[in-house]
Structures are given as C-alpha cells and as structure tokens.
Design a protein around this motif. Sequence first.
Motif, PDB file in Angstrom:
ATOM      1  N   TRP A 248      17.233  48.759  42.917  1.00 16.72           N
ATOM      2  CA  TRP A 248      16.880  49.915  42.096  1.00 16.72           C
ATOM      3  C   TRP A 248      17.919  51.040  42.129  1.00 16.72           C
ATOM      4  O   TRP A 248      18.239  51.604  41.075  1.00 16.72           O
ATOM      5  CB  TRP A 248      15.503  50.457  42.475  1.00 16.72           C
ATOM      6  N   PRO A 249      18.495  51.425  43.286  1.00 14.33           N
ATOM      7  CA  PRO A 249      19.543  52.469  43.251  1.00 14.33           C
ATOM      8  C   PRO A 249      20.751  52.074  42.404  1.00 14.33           C
ATOM      9  O   PRO A 249      21.310  52.899  41.676  1.00 14.33           O
ATOM     10  CB  PRO A 249      19.934  52.629  44.727  1.00 14.33           C
ATOM     11  N   VAL A 250      21.141  50.795  42.495  1.00 17.37           N
ATOM     12  CA  VAL A 250      22.284  50.336  41.710  1.00 17.37           C
ATOM     13  C   VAL A 250      21.954  50.392  40.220  1.00 17.37           C
ATOM     14  O   VAL A 250      22.795  50.774  39.391  1.00 17.37           O
ATOM     15  CB  VAL A 250      22.690  48.913  42.135  1.00 17.37           C
ATOM     16  N   CYS A 251      20.729  50.037  39.860  1.00 15.30           N
ATOM     17  CA  CYS A 251      20.316  50.106  38.455  1.00 15.30           C
ATOM     18  C   CYS A 251      20.379  51.538  37.937  1.00 15.30           C
ATOM     19  O   CYS A 251      20.826  51.780  36.803  1.00 15.30           O
ATOM     20  CB  CYS A 251      18.895  49.558  38.298  1.00 15.30           C
ATOM     21  N   ILE A 252      19.932  52.489  38.748  1.00 14.21           N
ATOM     22  CA  ILE A 252      19.962  53.903  38.344  1.00 14.21           C
ATOM     23  C   ILE A 252      21.402  54.342  38.086  1.00 14.21           C
ATOM     24  O   ILE A 252      21.710  54.982  37.067  1.00 14.21           O
ATOM     25  CB  ILE A 252      19.319  54.794  39.426  1.00 14.21           C
ATOM     26  N   VAL A 253      22.314  53.977  38.989  1.00 17.79           N
ATOM     27  CA  VAL A 253      23.720  54.377  38.850  1.00 17.79           C
ATOM     28  C   VAL A 253      24.357  53.717  37.636  1.00 17.79           C
ATOM     29  O   VAL A 253      25.021  54.376  36.823  1.00 17.79           O
ATOM     30  CB  VAL A 253      24.508  54.023  40.132  1.00 17.79           C
ATOM     31  N   MET A 254      24.173  52.410  37.484  1.00 18.55           N
ATOM     32  CA  MET A 254      24.799  51.693  36.371  1.00 18.55           C
ATOM     33  C   MET A 254      24.258  52.165  35.031  1.00 18.55           C
ATOM     34  O   MET A 254      25.002  52.274  34.048  1.00 18.55           O
ATOM     35  CB  MET A 254      24.588  50.188  36.531  1.00 18.55           C
ATOM     36  N   LEU A 255      22.951  52.447  34.989  1.00 18.46           N
ATOM     37  CA  LEU A 255      22.359  52.944  33.748  1.00 18.46           C
ATOM     38  C   LEU A 255      22.937  54.314  33.388  1.00 18.46           C
ATOM     39  O   LEU A 255      23.252  54.587  32.224  1.00 18.46           O
ATOM     40  CB  LEU A 255      20.842  53.028  33.899  1.00 18.46           C
ATOM     41  N   SER A 256      23.107  55.168  34.385  1.00 16.41           N
ATOM     42  CA  SER A 256      23.679  56.498  34.144  1.00 16.41           C
ATOM     43  C   SER A 256      25.106  56.392  33.624  1.00 16.41           C
ATOM     44  O   SER A 256      25.497  57.082  32.675  1.00 16.41           O
ATOM     45  CB  SER A 256      23.646  57.332  35.435  1.00 16.41           C
ATOM     46  N   LEU A 257      25.904  55.524  34.257  1.00 14.53           N
ATOM     47  CA  LEU A 257      27.288  55.341  33.815  1.00 14.53           C
ATOM     48  C   LEU A 257      27.345  54.763  32.406  1.00 14.53           C
ATOM     49  O   LEU A 257      28.188  55.159  31.594  1.00 14.53           O
ATOM     50  CB  LEU A 257      28.030  54.414  34.791  1.00 14.53           C
ATOM     51  N   ALA A 258      26.447  53.821  32.108  1.00 11.09           N
ATOM     52  CA  ALA A 258      26.430  53.230  30.770  1.00 11.09           C
ATOM     53  C   ALA A 258      26.140  54.294  29.716  1.00 11.09           C
ATOM     54  O   ALA A 258      26.769  54.316  28.653  1.00 11.09           O
ATOM     55  CB  ALA A 258      25.390  52.115  30.707  1.00 11.09           C
TER      56      ALA A 258
END
Length: 791
Positions: A248-258
């Motif tokens: 979940w933390p990685v998803c939050i970061v990748m979604l923000s960058l996207a």
Amino acid sequence: MSRDAYYQRDDPFKIAYDRYKAKFGSDDILYIVYQPKDNDVFSDQSLRVLKKLQDELLNASRKSAEQKAGYLNYITEVKTLINAFYMEATDLDLVSRQFIGEQIPKSPAVRESLRQQALDYPDYPLRYLSRDSRYGGIMIHTNLGASIEEDIFIPDAAEGPIDLDERTPKFNAVEMDDYIGLMNGVQAIIARPEFSDYFTFHAVGKPPTYKYNRDVTSRELVLVIVLCLLLIVTVLAFLFRSLAGMLWPVCIVMLSLAWVLGLIGWLGVTITALIEVTAFMVLAVGIANAIHILSGYRLFRQQGESHRAALRRVYEKSGLACLLASLTTAIGLLALSAVPIAPIKVFGLFTTIGVLLSFIFSMLLLPLMLDIWSPYAERPPRCHSDTTPGIQVFLQKVEHLGYRYPYGVIIVFSLCILLSVYGITRLKIDTDFIKSLPESSQIRRDVGIVDTHMGGGQSFVILVDAGEQDAFQDPRLLQQMEALQNYALDTYPDKITLADSIVNVTKQIHQMLNDNQPAMYKLPETRLLLQQTLFIFNGTNARERRRLVTDDYSSGKIGLTLKHHGSRTYLPVIEDIQRQADALFQPLTATYPQLDVTITGRLSLDLQLVDYISWSQIKSFGLTLFMISLILPGVFGSIKIGLTAVLPNLFPTLVAFGVMGLLALPLDCNTLIVAPIIISVAVDDTIHFLIHYRSNLYQTGDIAKAIQQSVRQAGQAICFTSITLIIGSVVFLFTSNKNLQNYGLINSVGIGAALLADILLLPALCVVFKAGFRQCQPASLQEANTSWTNS
C-alpha cells in the motif's frame, strides 16, 4: 537538458555569450586525440589513414546536410595536420596553404622536414600533435547552439570580405540528444576497422561526456532507483511482516508520481533533471504518511481495537499530523517560486502538487486499501515474530533520556552542531563530472591522456568588443590582447596551455615579412604597418581571419585552451583574468568608450551556471526553512513550541553538510538536492511528535509523561520511516559515480540525524523550555479531532 533554460533573458553571462555567438558562431568543439600503432603521427601509414578519416568525416557531414537527416550535419569543419592553416613566405609573396595537403609525401626525409615545421609552427604543438609526435589531434568544429549561414561556403579571398548582414547568425537550442547524436555519428566512422585497427582514439568535449552520461551513468541510475524501490519494499515487508504493509505505501507513492507526471504532460510543461528530486520528495513524504498511518493502525490493533476502531483512532491521532506536515512542506516548497530560475520554479510547483497528492491519497484511498487488505493478521502464526516489540523496546530504552537528562542531551547535540558548523566552513562548492567517474572509466582515461600529452580539451573565450569599426587596426588594442594572453599563460601554466587570437597570426606574418628574423616575431608598432599586415592576412585566408576577428574589425576573440579541472578551480581563474582584462583595457576606454572585454564561451557559461544553481539551491533551502519557521508557531498556536521545533528541523541539514565538509566532499548540484529531502522528513517527524505530545499533554498535564507516551506512539512510525528511507539511500553507495555515492551517504546521515533529533533533542527542548499549548479542555480537542476525521 538545455542549459539555456536556467538563465533569465537579462542574465549578463547569457547576454555576453549570445553576443559572442552572433559574431563568431558556436564554440562547441569535439576534440579527438589519436595514437598510431607505430607511435609516429608522421609515418606514411599514419598520414594516409588520417587523410582518409578526415575525408570520411567531411563527406559524411556534407551528405547529412544534403539529406537533412542525422546529426553529422552539425559539423562545419574538420582540422588536422592534413589541412591545418599554414602560412609561409616565398620569394614573391606570402602564401597560405594546407599544411600537408592532398598529396601525402612518400619520402621519409620530406616527412621528417614536415615534422620539424609542425613542431616549430607556434599554433600546432599540443593542438595538432604532441611534442614527441606520438599523438595527433583532430579538431571537429560544429554549429551546435549557433550557426552562421556562410560558415561553410565563404567566398574566396579574391572576392573580398562579405558584409556582416549577409552572415546572419542563427541560434538554436541544444539538447543532450544533439551532442549524443553527433558523437554516435562520429564514433560509427572512427570505429571502422580501417581506422580503429591503426589508431587508438581518445575523444573529449561535451559529445563524449554526454554520451557516457546517457550510456553508463543514466542506466546505472535507473538500476539503482529500481534497486532502491525494491529495498524499500523489502524493508516495509520486514517491518510490517505483511504484504499489505509492503504494497500500500508503494501504491500511494507511485499513484502520486503518476498524477504529477501526467499533469506535467497535459500542461505541456518542459521538465529538467530536477524531476528526479521531485520523485524522491514524493517518495519521502508519501512513504512517511503511509507508514505513520499503517504503524498507528497496527499499534491500535495490537492493543485489542477492532479494524474500524483502529482506523478511527489512527486518523484521529495521525491524520491531523499528516495534514500539517504535508501543508508545511508544501508551503516551504511553494516558496521556491520566488527563485528567479524557471526550472526551479517548475520544480517547486510540481513537487508541492506531488506532496499534496500523496497526502490526499493517504487520507482517501489508504483506508479503502486497508478495508480490502490490512497489514494485521487476526491470528498470526506462533512462529511469526512481530517486530513492533523490538522497536518499542528500543524506544523505551531511550525515551527517558530527553526528559531525565535534558541539559546533557542539549549539550551533546550542541557539540554536534558546533562540529557541523566547523565542517560547513570547510565546505567547497565544486562540480566536476569527470572526476566523479571511476578512474577506470574510458572517458576519464581519455581526458587524462589528452591533458598529459596534448593541450587539454576545454576552452575559454575572451570576447574583445571595441564597439567601433576598424578598432582592431589599432596596435594598442592588439598589444593589450597580447599582454592579457601572456598573463593567462604565465600565471596559470598548469591550467592554461594555449592562447589563440589575431595577435598570434599578426606576429607570424610580421616575422615572415621581415626575412623570418626571430626578433621580428612581434606586433607591428604603427597603425599603417598593422593595416598592411591584416590586409595581407585577409587576402591570404579570409576564412581563417573571420575565425579571429569580425569583418568590420570591431570585435576579436582570444581562445584559451585548458586542461580539465572542476568549477572550484576555474571560477577563481575566470574572475582573476577578468580583473586583469579590465585593468589592461581601461586606458583604451577613452578612445573606445563602448569597449567591452568579457570572458565567455560554453565552458565559462556552464561553470557560472553550476555556481549559480548551487547558490540558488542554497538560498531556496534557506527560504524554505524560513517559511517553515514562520508556519510552525501558527500551526501549534504557540511561539515557544514553534521556535522549539525549528532546531530539530535545522539540525539534520547542518549535520549532513557538516559531514560533507569534514570528509572534504564537494558540494555540487547533485549533493544539494538532499537538503529539501532531509528537511521534509525532519518536518514530518517533528510535527507528528508534537501533535502526539500536545494530545498527551492535554490528557496528563505532565510534560514527562506526555513525552514518554509520544515517543512510544509516534516514535515507532518515525523509526519505520527513517529506516526505510536510509536503507533506500544506502544503495547509492554501491554505484560507480562518486556524486551518487555522496548523495546516498549524505541523505542517510541527514535522515538518521533527523531521527535522533526528534527522539532525543526535541523532548529535551520541550522540558527545558517548558513547552506548552494554549489551554483547552481535552474533551473539546477530542471533539474537534473527531469532527475533522468524520468530515
């Protein structure tokens, strides 16, 4: 990657460089040093291979220009021993010719005579051949950045000088791909067996440097970033002992960058290498927010709370802290829009957006993710050990230090600050891409060979603009140019190897017109004699004359060839030579009131830019810290608390840069990017601690108990965040690039210092300054937090 993006239109350095390009075109040169297998550049085979290589390069350039395809059309001229400009006096006239020409001499005696002529000719040694004749040089002139239409097709000398209006300069923005494309095209030619089997090549200049950066450093950086993310994922999985806690933390970061990159693309905004800093900032803030939520959720579940109750409590405890930390960081970054450099403005704006997006996704999507899959097993296996007690045991062992020994803690941290300040005084701003590479790298070896055996592969240009037609027919002007050349060569013999200007050619012609007497190798003393000399030069080779002085004789240039050094070495040299130039030419301003002498050129501009960006980043960091210092008192409604929080936020950055100074690591554009990352992590941790401290202080009314509970509650998430980011940074230590190694080291040190400051120093300051908040009932605070969470 265009450097021009970093300059404002009214920047004096850019204006000077544009003025130079308008008069003389581009100064971007690809310099290739070759070593024949027989170690003799004047052997029959060496000259034949060189002639064929020169012809191949010129033919490829012409074909590329005709087809309007490829990058070799950037080549305007290829100069070697074959076709280098050479003047000699005959019984009847002064002749300008190619040095060797189309016919390669078969006689060893003739070739030996040519060798001696080349070594005796003032402008050949260290440029076209080494002093022992084992190495030769190929000068590939380009129109990268600026072109003059008639650069290739200049009329013959008999047609006389052409009007400047007919040689309209054209500027073009140069990207990294242009340099790399040119290098790839040239390399495809020199790699052919007929050339590479006999010559060993050593290329220096921007094209090979950028190609190495793309082929090696950039690819290595991509691998390192991927490995960094994998390590972060692994650490999260280990800390939370859950795939959900990892995912979940990685998803939050990748979604923000996207979202950030998508927004940049939709708006058509041009980005620079600073996007890497944006990525790391979003990574740091996004990971921190997610870890604080997940850690708090896990802690409340371990205390027996249900899933929904744990979610409610963690958002009551950490939601406001995440909001305040994100807003504080965002406002500090948004302050970068005041910096008058377009890429830094773009960086500040979109990094702010990325930080806020990571907060929004943490608040809105993370609860839904936890509903789907939570990092807490209802019935964990017996063999499944939990890391939380280990972290809590560590925190319980250190939690008392801040409130039992506050003065001792403050003294220790003060000593660290003093040592860091001392280290900062030893800090030097220096950017040197070549020296950041491994000594075994090809480009660093090539630079070493060129510097050792030839004159070097870098250059400065001194533009002398008199602002008046025929000024360069005044002997006084050329005398001062000669004095400036001699000063540069005599003062910096280990750095500046060659000086090239109209002065050199004029002295040669004057000597030839006077029976080649050595004593006559000097400038003509009268204006009439100088005019005659320049007239002969123009009639002999107008193209070569235009390379040194404009057609109206109002402007000339001095080219200085340099050995490789970093910005720290050459910036003082530029300043010193500029001072000397101002002093030498000042007496002539009475005759030429518009006289302007400026050191310029692509290298000079790049060095100034490095210094400019570095100081701008330092100022922007100071501005960010100042904004945060203003915001924190308002956030907590207490000046005392706000000021108390400033030192723990400043401490990590002081330690990071202090360590750099103590270890004699250079401060450059790469290492400076750690400052906003470190301060964002420090601010995040500080606000989380103080939010818990405020809540616990309201409930207990006792500072010591509030500190104890806050360390246990917020300390776990702070430790998790710091460990994750430190391990992610440590991977950079295993790269081959020293700049990336320094980044990894300093980032790790700074984040570790932020952890210690928030766990030890901040509690001690709260005790010493009796930090409290405006009085209000605990119930009202609970009601406010609950209302905010529900909304």
